[in-house]
Write a protein that holds these residues in place. Sequence first.
Motif, mmCIF file in Angstrom:
data_model
loop_
_atom_site.group_PDB
_atom_site.id
_atom_site.type_symbol
_atom_site.label_atom_id
_atom_site.label_comp_id
_atom_site.label_asym_id
_atom_site.label_seq_id
_atom_site.Cartn_x
_atom_site.Cartn_y
_atom_site.Cartn_z
ATOM 1 N N GLN A 233 0.830 -1.211 0.000
ATOM 2 C CA GLN A 233 0.000 0.000 0.000
ATOM 3 C C GLN A 233 0.859 1.252 0.000
ATOM 4 N N ILE A 234 1.863 1.272 0.849
ATOM 5 C CA ILE A 234 2.697 2.467 0.944
ATOM 6 C C ILE A 234 3.340 2.768 -0.403
ATOM 7 N N VAL A 235 3.912 1.716 -1.001
ATOM 8 C CA VAL A 235 4.611 1.951 -2.263
ATOM 9 C C VAL A 235 3.625 2.405 -3.330
ATOM 10 N N ASP A 236 2.504 1.766 -3.348
ATOM 11 C CA ASP A 236 1.528 2.083 -4.386
ATOM 12 C C ASP A 236 0.941 3.478 -4.185
ATOM 13 N N ARG A 237 0.490 3.758 -2.964
ATOM 14 C CA ARG A 237 -0.194 5.023 -2.730
ATOM 15 C C ARG A 237 0.758 6.208 -2.727
ATOM 16 N N LEU A 238 1.915 5.976 -2.133
ATOM 17 C CA LEU A 238 2.812 7.110 -1.944
ATOM 18 C C LEU A 238 3.659 7.340 -3.186
ATOM 19 N N PHE A 239 4.194 6.255 -3.750
ATOM 20 C CA PHE A 239 5.139 6.448 -4.844
ATOM 21 C C PHE A 239 4.525 6.177 -6.209
ATOM 22 N N GLY A 240 3.482 5.335 -6.233
ATOM 23 C CA GLY A 240 2.864 5.037 -7.507
ATOM 24 C C GLY A 240 3.885 4.557 -8.517
ATOM 25 N N ARG A 241 3.966 5.262 -9.650
ATOM 26 C CA ARG A 241 4.896 4.872 -10.694
ATOM 27 C C ARG A 241 6.350 5.139 -10.304
ATOM 28 N N GLY A 242 6.509 5.866 -9.234
ATOM 29 C CA GLY A 242 7.858 6.279 -8.867
ATOM 30 C C GLY A 242 8.603 5.275 -8.002
ATOM 31 N N GLY A 243 7.991 4.163 -7.683
ATOM 32 C CA GLY A 243 8.696 3.199 -6.847
ATOM 33 C C GLY A 243 8.272 1.777 -7.128
ATOM 34 N N GLN A 244 9.144 0.844 -6.739
ATOM 35 C CA GLN A 244 8.854 -0.579 -6.908
ATOM 36 C C GLN A 244 9.177 -1.267 -5.609
ATOM 37 N N GLN A 245 8.240 -2.076 -5.147
ATOM 38 C CA GLN A 245 8.536 -2.740 -3.885
ATOM 39 C C GLN A 245 9.735 -3.665 -4.051
#
Lengths: 293, 308, 479, 344, 339
Positions: C274-286
């Motif tokens: 959730q954190i990666v998706d909501r906070l970083f969206g396209r900008g991060g990968q778990q």
Amino acid sequence: MTAITVPEGVAARTETGRRRVPVRVWVGVGVLALFVLAALLGPLLRPYDPVATHLPDRLLAPGSRTGSGSIAWLGTDQVGRDLLADLLAGARITLLVAGATVVVGGVVGLVVGLVSGYFGGPLDTVLSRVGDIQLAFPSILLAILLAGVLGPSITNIVITLAITRWVIFARVVRASAMSTRRLEFVDSARVLGCGHLRILFRHVLPSCWQPLLVAATVQVGLVMVAEASLSFLGLGVPVDTASWGATVSIGRDYLGSAWWISTVPAAALALVVTAVGVVGDGFRDLSDPRSQI
Amino acid sequence: MGAFVAKRLGQAVVVAWGALTLVFIIVRVVPGDPAKLILGPDASADQLKHVRADFGLDHPLWRQYLEHLGGVLHGDLGDSWRLGGSALGDTLERFPATLTLSVVALVLTILLGFPLGMLCARRPGKVLDLLVSTGSLVGQAVPSFWLGIVLILLFARELGWLPATADGSFAGVLLPAFTLALPFIGWLARLVRGGALEEGAKDYVRTARAKGVPEGLVQYVHVGRNIAVPVVTVLGLLMGNFIANAVIIEVVFSWPGIGSLMVDAITNRDYAVVEAAVLTMTVSYIALNLLVDVVYFALDPRLTPENA
Amino acid sequence: GFGGGGGAPQGALRAAFGQPVTDLDPYNAATAVDEASLIVKRLVFDTLVRRQGDRLVPGLATGWERTNDTTWVFTLRRGARFHDGTPVTAADVAACLKRTRAVASAQTPLWASVTKAEARDDHTVVFTTDGPLGSLPVNLTLLFVVPAARVADPEQKRRPIGSGPFRVTGFTPSTSVELARFDDYWGGRADLPGISMPYIAETSSAITALRSGDIDLLWPIPPDQLPEVTGVKGVGVESIPSWTYYLNWFNCSRRPFTDPNVRRAMCQAVDLPQIVDRLFGRGGQQMRAPIPSTVAGYAAQEPWTYDPAAAKRLLAAAGLGRGFTTSMMWFDATGPLARELAEAMISSWADIGVTVRPQSIEKAQWLERLNSLDWDMNLQTNTVTTGDAAFTVGRLYTSKAHRMGYRNPALDKILASAAAAPYGSDRDALYGEACKIIWSDAVGLFPLTLVTGYGRSRRLTGFTPAPNNQPDLAAVRRR
Amino acid sequence: MPSTIEEVAGATEATPVARLRGVHIGFGARGSERPVVRGVELDLVPGRVTALVGESGSGKSLTTLALMGLLPSGARVSAGSIEIDGQDTAGFTDAQWRRLRGPKIAMVFQDPMAALNPSFTVGWQVAETFRRHQGASHRTARTRAIELMRTVGIPDAERKYHAYPHEFSGGMRQRAMIAMALALEPEVLLADEPTTALDVTVQAQILRLLTARQAEARMAMLLVSHDLGVVARVAQHVAVMYAGRIVEAGTLDEVYTSPAHPYTRGLLDAMPDPGRPGRLVPIDGQPPAPGRLPAGCAFAPRCRFATEVCRTDDPEALPVPGHGVSTGHIAACHHSARVLEARS
Amino acid sequence: MNTAQAGAPGTALLRIQGLRAGYATRGRSGFGRRRVDAVAGVDLTVHAGQTLCVVGESGCGKSTLARSVVGLLDPFAGSISFGDVDLSSAGRRERHRVARDLQMVFQDPYTSLNPRMRVADVIAEGWHVHRGVLPAREHAAEVDRLLSLVELDSSYAGRRLHELSGGQCQRVSIARALALRPKLIVCDEAVSALDVSVRAQVLNLLMDLRKELGVAYLFISHDLDVVRHIADEVAVMYLGTIVEHGTAEQVFGNPRHPYTRALLSAAPSIHDRPGSTTESALTGEVPSPAAPPSGCRFRTRCPIAADACATEVPELRIHDGGDHAAACHFAGEGHSTVT
Ligand SMILES: Nc1ncnc2c1ncn2[C@@H]1O[C@H](COP(=O)(O)OP(=O)(O)OP(=O)(O)O)[C@@H](O)[C@H]1O
Ligand SMILES: Nc1ncnc2c1ncn2[C@@H]1O[C@H](COP(=O)(O)OP(=O)(O)OP(=O)(O)O)[C@@H](O)[C@H]1O
Ligand SMILES: [Mg+2]
Ligand SMILES: [Mg+2]
């Protein structure tokens, strides 16, 4: 005979001799009262947890409905916190920092200014040069450095800001202590046999309050803005405290998309600081003209 | 006059020395080790020692201080570990940018603030007057970094009239200078207004009118000359203020002045550059004050070395 | 413009990177692994070996061979010249190695075991190491070659001479770098007449500059600002998982993190997807390993499942059923959304009764505390500068490094043999093994790899995003 | 029955150059103004020095300023007329006023330090009059200014031309002010307490200078003063003001030797006089605040002659009984006869 | 011990001998300091219960004299003794005790009293400073008594000073000076700022107090009418020195010094008439005390100055018996020299 004419006040006087308070000053007072009220009661009405995040609710525009069903009247920030709650909680810190800074700086400035203005001489020279150094030294730099030395905490921010402000108070008080010292009523007290302490406290100090208070109202506003600037430089209040300056600063990267994060507290800040200024102006105009001697 | 300037210069030297000492102490009290910042977290104790020796950081403080003072007398503040060159050289290279910004801001302040003030004084208590006095408060109430970004978004992004960053063109200096000047335009206007009202109530104005001098000349010659003195003082202080306040504006607008240099140097514990920047700012502040004093002296015939 | 001297020629590429270039001296300790200056250095200087994608390709060296465990022979290209016209020789390379070994910097560990470099003839260099060093060719992607006479020349800081495709015409530290094409480049004249790299500190200004065409290229674009550049006329967005990732170390030498179960509980308590998706969206990968997936030596692990109940049970078993209070430190500029990430994690931990005091501090202080292990948890970004597991896993997790208080002799042994191993599947397996130990022992919580967003003018061609944030700008063309 | 100075004076002397008729001056908005000058009647006749005396705040300065068209902002003439040279100045434009000030009517102010612009040289300020009114060049204006400064007794005028006001002594400053006022040989000279700030010896010098120039040029002069001694030395006519009104007027002798208004009497009695040692006789009470005048005669609350009528009716200014009509001695008192009697 | 007995009428109360006092100013260049003797050698004695008036033009050093007497200014030379206390050598405590007997009333009542204080506090301040003079519970009653002494209603006690008129204020400052029951009150232009009528009230009050309480005054004024009205003795001051000294009748009736004569003739009076005055006009103004003329200080403006005046300093000498003294080389020659 014309030597004794009571100077006319700057502000409009009514026939009875009392002076009218202009509407804008009342507006200012109203805004300030609201602000203080918000600071006192706000966190009770809208609880706020500075470290809690609600990621699903992030970046909601003002008036949106959050996941929990409530309405975020002022929108939410980048971690989904309600901006209204943030604003209310921030009011407290902002008020605390500004108030404490002005009190600390004011007290230091008052003491230094009184001593150097009343006694004059080498002591005054030394204190004045110290003040010069402080003024010549870029105050932001001093703040940055001090914040660095002291680390992030509200107390330290107050100390930092107070250190950059005391000279201003000291200058104001010194000027008025100096001019008061030259007045005849001080001579008159000396002829009566009054000692320095009595003259300082009974005769000189009272004429310093008014300019000090006027300076304080100006500084309260400027300190609030300065606190925001410290946040901008990454040296503001600790992360787990809400403050308007911090929110304006963090939200600035979102000005192009979620404008409300930064704009809401900035507007609140501007409103309050302006209100303080208006009240300060009114206060200056209203204060007894003869007390300015 | 000579004595006056000499006395002021003496004071200036004391103040500069004080500021220099202050920054020396504070910079070294601030936690953070330049050697670690240079080498990063992986550095061995040996490497750290090596780097510290390179920058003379291994000497006792008093010796560093004396060397520092000696260096200052020779115009040498040591080398920046971060930028490589001589710290003072790097700083002075940046100074023109800050000066340009401040001067343009000052010009903007005067061009807008002075006439506004005169207009307000003509009709005190009227709409314009209220607008300006409230506006001047609002101007100082808005954090400049926020204002700067909003102006960028407005003029560069939405309207596309001005560049968003310093590109060396004149248009590029307008936004930062305006942001820097804005809080002070209303402030100057109020000052001019106050001065004009105060001077306007003085007896000599009545004398001029009694001589049949036309109102315009009364205002701009008789009154104007007398408000020039306080206004000049304030402008000098304002300039000093601009140089110091430019820090934030320079960061927001990527303006290559000493303000942004200094912030950068502090975060990176680049002692020599911090000291050079402070020295430059302090000296320019003092020089401005000195200049103001001299101008004041020249403008006000009542001043003598005795009462100045 | 101010300072800096000359500008870049007309038609130059204007590219803005998110960090300032402070210095161009390849042997300046302060910028040895600094991304911003590396970008410029790669344009101005040559290295013997280059990285292309995940392959190593010839640079100044046309070829190399490992003659024995401790000897490498590199053959230099003929006809390569420095910007001042002098030819590049083996002696220059030898001098450069000597210099880089002499300077204490973040690169020092890379060269610690390289005892010397000798010029066998003008075009042959022999490297000798005091043990097997499989990563020498990779390390050599960081050895910038300058004329032997100039290795210690202070002029190199501002107007360096290299043999790269561009030469420096103007440089104001922390403000801008101006480059012009080097016409005698051995690889052929670059298409662009020059490159100008301004530094724009404020995100809003930078994005505005990109949108209005003041700059042609901007990276990395912070995740939350990606929407501001997508869909804008004339601007394209590309992204690539980078070698930069967030890590949150637990101080394994401090209670209660001395207990691996407590660390595991902390990992299980955070809803990373959730954190990666909501906070970083396209900008991060778990992340699924302690290093990004694009790094050599990566081996995917089983991600921690989000299970607060299990986490609580683990804590209870460790005698911390009532939770505990600890702290987390970071410095703000460490990466995008650092504060928000910290807050989100802290918020999650609050749910299992762990109170975490956030400590956002200055970088200088952070460094002080980091090395003296004066912290409970440390959140930071880390970059695998060489794109190789050796750079991070091999360096940070040894008992000797003592970076997060974790000591594991078994891991030390694995890492030692991995370091000595030549490139190949054995080596990868060893690093995979290391990843597994670090992951399951929960030395840290590894939330995400940053995905670098590049915003570029649609008029650019030949641009390839690079995982190391150092795209090859020499290859770019403008329409 | 002649009830105004005009009718009396007109019979015997030259026509006045300036005359005030029933002038009211008030502060505040039209309709709700606070009157401070109430119905002042005054004639300024060529060759004559008229003195205006009265306590502080009685409205002397405002009356003078009204004559110059220089009332402070907020104050205005709310009733009555001010005529200069036969022209009613009501509704004068700025330009019209400007043409009068200097050539026709000029003024010397009380505090010569404040009345001179501190930032310009004295000479420049004296010469300015010539430049503004006669378009004189800098050089001619300068020559004439120096000459003028010499005639008002500023020694070493050439050099003093370049001095700033703060470099002048009080007396010299006042001389410079007089030079400025006399520059264009005005017909009316107003002097508002011209010597109050000066020492007796210097005061005597200035008074001598003023009266000499006045007599020489046959100017009409209005001297405002609170010092009855100064007035006695220079004025032919005296008008006594109290609470915005002229309560008594007449020739110097009439007013000083047989005051018909109790206020005038009170003033004279309160002066220490070598001929009357012992206790002085002060006037009881205090002057009323402007805008808060008692009903009836404003002086009644302080007056020992006051009766019921004084508290209800404001007395008109009438010729003093027992004096011939022609002398023009008038007083605004219901009991002027009793006052006159009590004196003797 | 001392000052208490010094009150018998006619005994010397205040004795000033060879007093030189003034200010240190910076030189023209801005460096260094120069002494300006605003009072340049003054001898004066005030007797108990008597009024000594000092007259002179502005800047002649009257205030400097007064300030030295009350201890606001340290003299450069000379001695001031009060009763049998030598003030110049007295310690702090002794001076403090003298302060009870030696009070001052200033020119401007608005500035010489703290505008923020209430009338009662202004008057009672002395009792707080000099503990033991009056027990606190008697303060209120004594304030009332003093107020009635200066002819103010006791309702004024609670008022603030800015609500009072100039004359009332000046009376409060007299009441304040009287609170400690002083033997001598120094009045520096104490009535100069007041309107004619108010001035008359205050003068009456001062004269009554002298009669009733036996207060002596060192009364400084430039107003000759006033001085003639209240003085027992008169000293005429010019540029820091006393040029003539005697009883009021002597000085006003038979002025010996040309300066005194000039002053008298220049002083306006209600008995003057336009053109009737035959004043012996003084030209010019008082020279600066920083650069006084050589010899007789008055010679630059003196209508009868002779060569000797430029070189010889005239002494203050008794010329016609009694104690009427003048400092003029020609003082003995009677009126005839001046017309
Ligand atoms: N600018 C002003 N605003 C308000 N009231 C004013 C102003 N100027 C004068 N007054 C009032 O008008 C009245 C008359 O003032 P004026 O100056 O004419 O008195 P005056 O007789 O000249 O007194 P003085 O002897 O003190 O000069 C006074 O009560 C004064 O308070
Ligand atoms: N603080 C001071 N610093 C320097 N000089 C001073 C100071 N005060 C007074 N003087 C000078 O000392 C001389 C005497 O001043 P003093 O005040 O005693 O005169 P005065 O007789 O009281 O005059 P006045 O009648 O104007 O009050 C004057 O020339 C004056 O300029
Ligand atoms: Mg007046
Ligand atoms: Mg005096």
